[in-house]
Design a protein around this motif. Structure first.
Motif, PDB file in Angstrom:
ATOM      1  N   PHE A  52       0.868  -1.176   0.000  1.00 43.25           N
ATOM      2  CA  PHE A  52       0.000   0.000   0.000  1.00 43.25           C
ATOM      3  C   PHE A  52       0.903   1.224   0.000  1.00 43.25           C
ATOM      4  O   PHE A  52       2.091   1.142   0.318  1.00 43.25           O
ATOM      5  CB  PHE A  52      -0.958   0.017   1.205  1.00 43.25           C
ATOM      6  CG  PHE A  52      -0.287   0.326   2.517  1.00 43.25           C
ATOM      7  CD1 PHE A  52      -0.220   1.633   2.999  1.00 43.25           C
ATOM      8  CD2 PHE A  52       0.283  -0.673   3.279  1.00 43.25           C
ATOM      9  CE1 PHE A  52       0.397   1.924   4.205  1.00 43.25           C
ATOM     10  CE2 PHE A  52       0.905  -0.405   4.489  1.00 43.25           C
ATOM     11  CZ  PHE A  52       0.962   0.902   4.954  1.00 43.25           C
ATOM     12  N   LEU A  53       0.328   2.348  -0.337  1.00 40.57           N
ATOM     13  CA  LEU A  53       1.090   3.595  -0.415  1.00 40.57           C
ATOM     14  C   LEU A  53       0.572   4.575   0.623  1.00 40.57           C
ATOM     15  O   LEU A  53      -0.625   4.876   0.657  1.00 40.57           O
ATOM     16  CB  LEU A  53       0.951   4.206  -1.814  1.00 40.57           C
ATOM     17  CG  LEU A  53       1.620   5.560  -2.042  1.00 40.57           C
ATOM     18  CD1 LEU A  53       3.134   5.457  -1.916  1.00 40.57           C
ATOM     19  CD2 LEU A  53       1.233   6.117  -3.418  1.00 40.57           C
ATOM     20  N   LYS A  54       1.477   5.050   1.476  1.00 42.92           N
ATOM     21  CA  LYS A  54       1.134   6.148   2.373  1.00 42.92           C
ATOM     22  C   LYS A  54       1.622   7.428   1.706  1.00 42.92           C
ATOM     23  O   LYS A  54       2.823   7.652   1.583  1.00 42.92           O
ATOM     24  CB  LYS A  54       1.781   5.998   3.749  1.00 42.92           C
ATOM     25  CG  LYS A  54       1.283   7.078   4.719  1.00 42.92           C
ATOM     26  CD  LYS A  54       1.978   7.011   6.062  1.00 42.92           C
ATOM     27  CE  LYS A  54       3.220   7.855   6.116  1.00 42.92           C
ATOM     28  NZ  LYS A  54       2.950   9.316   6.075  1.00 42.92           N
ATOM     29  N   VAL A  55       0.696   8.236   1.265  1.00 46.74           N
ATOM     30  CA  VAL A  55       1.040   9.477   0.578  1.00 46.74           C
ATOM     31  C   VAL A  55       1.503  10.508   1.608  1.00 46.74           C
ATOM     32  O   VAL A  55       0.830  10.726   2.616  1.00 46.74           O
ATOM     33  CB  VAL A  55      -0.168  10.010  -0.223  1.00 46.74           C
ATOM     34  CG1 VAL A  55       0.188  11.303  -0.947  1.00 46.74           C
ATOM     35  CG2 VAL A  55      -0.651   8.948  -1.213  1.00 46.74           C
ATOM     36  N   MET A  56       2.637  11.124   1.343  1.00 43.75           N
ATOM     37  CA  MET A  56       3.202  12.102   2.265  1.00 43.75           C
ATOM     38  C   MET A  56       3.001  13.505   1.688  1.00 43.75           C
ATOM     39  O   MET A  56       3.850  14.036   0.986  1.00 43.75           O
ATOM     40  CB  MET A  56       4.691  11.840   2.493  1.00 43.75           C
ATOM     41  CG  MET A  56       5.325  12.729   3.530  1.00 43.75           C
ATOM     42  SD  MET A  56       4.815  12.325   5.210  1.00 43.75           S
ATOM     43  CE  MET A  56       5.925  10.966   5.584  1.00 43.75           C
ATOM     44  N   SER A  57       1.850  14.078   1.960  1.00 43.52           N
ATOM     45  CA  SER A  57       1.554  15.429   1.465  1.00 43.52           C
ATOM     46  C   SER A  57       2.099  16.461   2.454  1.00 43.52           C
ATOM     47  O   SER A  57       1.629  16.547   3.592  1.00 43.52           O
ATOM     48  CB  SER A  57       0.046  15.614   1.289  1.00 43.52           C
ATOM     49  OG  SER A  57      -0.432  14.803   0.240  1.00 43.52           O
ATOM     50  N   ASP A  58       3.084  17.221   2.022  1.00 45.76           N
ATOM     51  CA  ASP A  58       3.714  18.224   2.884  1.00 45.76           C
ATOM     52  C   ASP A  58       3.331  19.656   2.505  1.00 45.76           C
ATOM     53  O   ASP A  58       4.007  20.597   2.917  1.00 45.76           O
ATOM     54  CB  ASP A  58       5.237  18.074   2.833  1.00 45.76           C
ATOM     55  CG  ASP A  58       5.725  16.883   3.636  1.00 45.76           C
ATOM     56  OD1 ASP A  58       5.164  16.639   4.718  1.00 45.76           O
ATOM     57  OD2 ASP A  58       6.651  16.179   3.180  1.00 45.76           O
ATOM     58  N   TYR A  59       2.271  19.806   1.722  1.00 43.48           N
ATOM     59  CA  TYR A  59       1.828  21.153   1.368  1.00 43.48           C
ATOM     60  C   TYR A  59       1.386  21.890   2.637  1.00 43.48           C
ATOM     61  O   TYR A  59       0.708  21.319   3.487  1.00 43.48           O
ATOM     62  CB  TYR A  59       0.679  21.087   0.363  1.00 43.48           C
ATOM     63  CG  TYR A  59       1.104  20.549  -0.981  1.00 43.48           C
ATOM     64  CD1 TYR A  59       1.721  21.373  -1.912  1.00 43.48           C
ATOM     65  CD2 TYR A  59       0.896  19.210  -1.311  1.00 43.48           C
ATOM     66  CE1 TYR A  59       2.121  20.870  -3.153  1.00 43.48           C
ATOM     67  CE2 TYR A  59       1.295  18.700  -2.541  1.00 43.48           C
ATOM     68  CZ  TYR A  59       1.904  19.537  -3.452  1.00 43.48           C
ATOM     69  OH  TYR A  59       2.313  19.037  -4.669  1.00 43.48           O
ATOM     70  N   PRO A  60       1.762  23.156   2.774  1.00 37.99           N
ATOM     71  CA  PRO A  60       1.501  23.861   4.042  1.00 37.99           C
ATOM     72  C   PRO A  60       0.046  24.267   4.218  1.00 37.99           C
ATOM     73  O   PRO A  60      -0.657  24.555   3.250  1.00 37.99           O
ATOM     74  CB  PRO A  60       2.405  25.088   3.946  1.00 37.99           C
ATOM     75  CG  PRO A  60       2.518  25.343   2.474  1.00 37.99           C
ATOM     76  CD  PRO A  60       2.545  23.980   1.831  1.00 37.99           C
TER      77      PRO A  60
END
Length: 320
Positions: A52-60
């Motif tokens: 599975f993929l854990k999406v790492m969204s770092d948008y502020p």
């Protein structure tokens, strides 16, 4: 089993052919368009053939207009809920849609959401959050609720874009920040607001970040699985599974992953499987791994879980 069946089975505590696995890190693409973020995530997923993929969204999270940092009571009072169709979410939602189009039929993916406390801390100057708790708690609580409302709406949008759930990262459920009693005021209500918004999603994960964590105070959250740095803080992986009754994500020491050998990573994985068993375990790091972790070490993780399947098959075929 296919990837969706394997992860679903692990979340239910059912028998699976082998423990599913995944790992993740911060790509540092928050300055880039959502399509670029999606391409990096998809390439990462395919390169290591993750379950599975854990999406790492770092948008502020956006500051109120005209502010470079939150400092005063008035600044906190300016934080209001953000609509889910606000342009601040557009790049990460674009990324999720692209990820869903690319892999949604073959594997689950979950979106990372940082708790309202972490979000508030990132909006403020150093030390301001602690001051606000003491000097004007009502203003801070109102701001936290506004942030939680915004993140809950975004989490719902993420699921509508194809995410199987969220990975909610807590940053203050630790004695290094506050007591478990204080967290009942400053953390729990806002965390639960987000989780309630996606209560129907099958793959919500709670990440309890830090050392000296308040494990028992948050392990009852309505999530499918728990994740924490069990190499660095109690409880152990098997003890956490026993105390929570939930599937656990762990087995890999993210703090050492970049400077130990591939065989040592394999040993960590095999020890976790031996300790916890195949049921109710998803092999992952306890937190994000560093980007300089060697490819050979990361590939050793899949080899180790595949070895667990081969061992199980050999045991089933052995004469009795």
């Amino acid at each position: 089993m296919n990837k969706i069946e394997r992860v679903t089975g692990a979340l239910k505590g059912d028998e699976v052919d082998r423990p599913p696995f995944s790992f993740w890190y911060h790509f540092g693409l928050q300055h880039m368009p959502g399509r670029t973020h999606a391409e990096a995530e998809i390439d990462f997923y395919r390169a290591y053939d993750l379950d599975f993929l854990k999406v790492m969204s770092d948008y502020p999270y956006p500051l109120p207009g005209g502010l470079e940092a939150v400092e005063t009571e008035e600044d906190w009072s300016r934080i209001e809920p953000i609509s889910p169709d606000n342009e601040c979410w557009s790049e990460q939602l674009t990324a999720l849609s692209r990820i869903n189009d690319a892999i949604g039929k073959e594997a689950m993916f979950i979106e990372t959401i940082f708790s309202p406390w972490i979000t508030a801390r990132r909006l403020a100057r150093s030390g301001v959050l602690a001051t606000a708790r003491e000097a004007y708690p009502d203003a801070l609580l109102a701001a936290m609720d506004a942030i939680a409302t915004s993140l809950a709406a975004y989490a719902k949008q993420a699921v509508e874009r194809g995410a199987a759930g969220i990975f909610l990262s807590l940053g203050a459920a630790t004695d290094d920040v506050m007591t478990s009693e204080e967290y009942k005021t400053w953390g729990r209500p806002f965390d639960l607001k987000i989780l309630e918004a996606v209560s129907g999603a099958p793959f919500n994960v709670l990440h309890i970040h830090g050392k000296r964590i308040h494990f028992d105070s948050v392990s009852d959250y309505p999530v499918s699985a728990l994740n924490w740095s069990h190499f660095l803080t109690e409880p152990s992986l098997i003890e956490g599974k026993r105390r929570s009754g939930k599937t656990v994500l762990g087995g890999i020491d993210e703090a050492t992953a970049s400077h130990v050998s591939a065989p040592e990573i394999s040993e960590q994985v095999k020890n976790a499987i031996s300790e916890v068993g195949v049921r109710g375990l998803i092999v992952t790091p306890g937190c994000s791994i560093t980007t300089d972790t060697r490819e050979m070490s990361l590939r050793a993780i899949r080899a180790a879980v595949e070895s667990a399947r081969d061992s199980a098959n050999d045991e089933r075929r052995a004469p009795r």
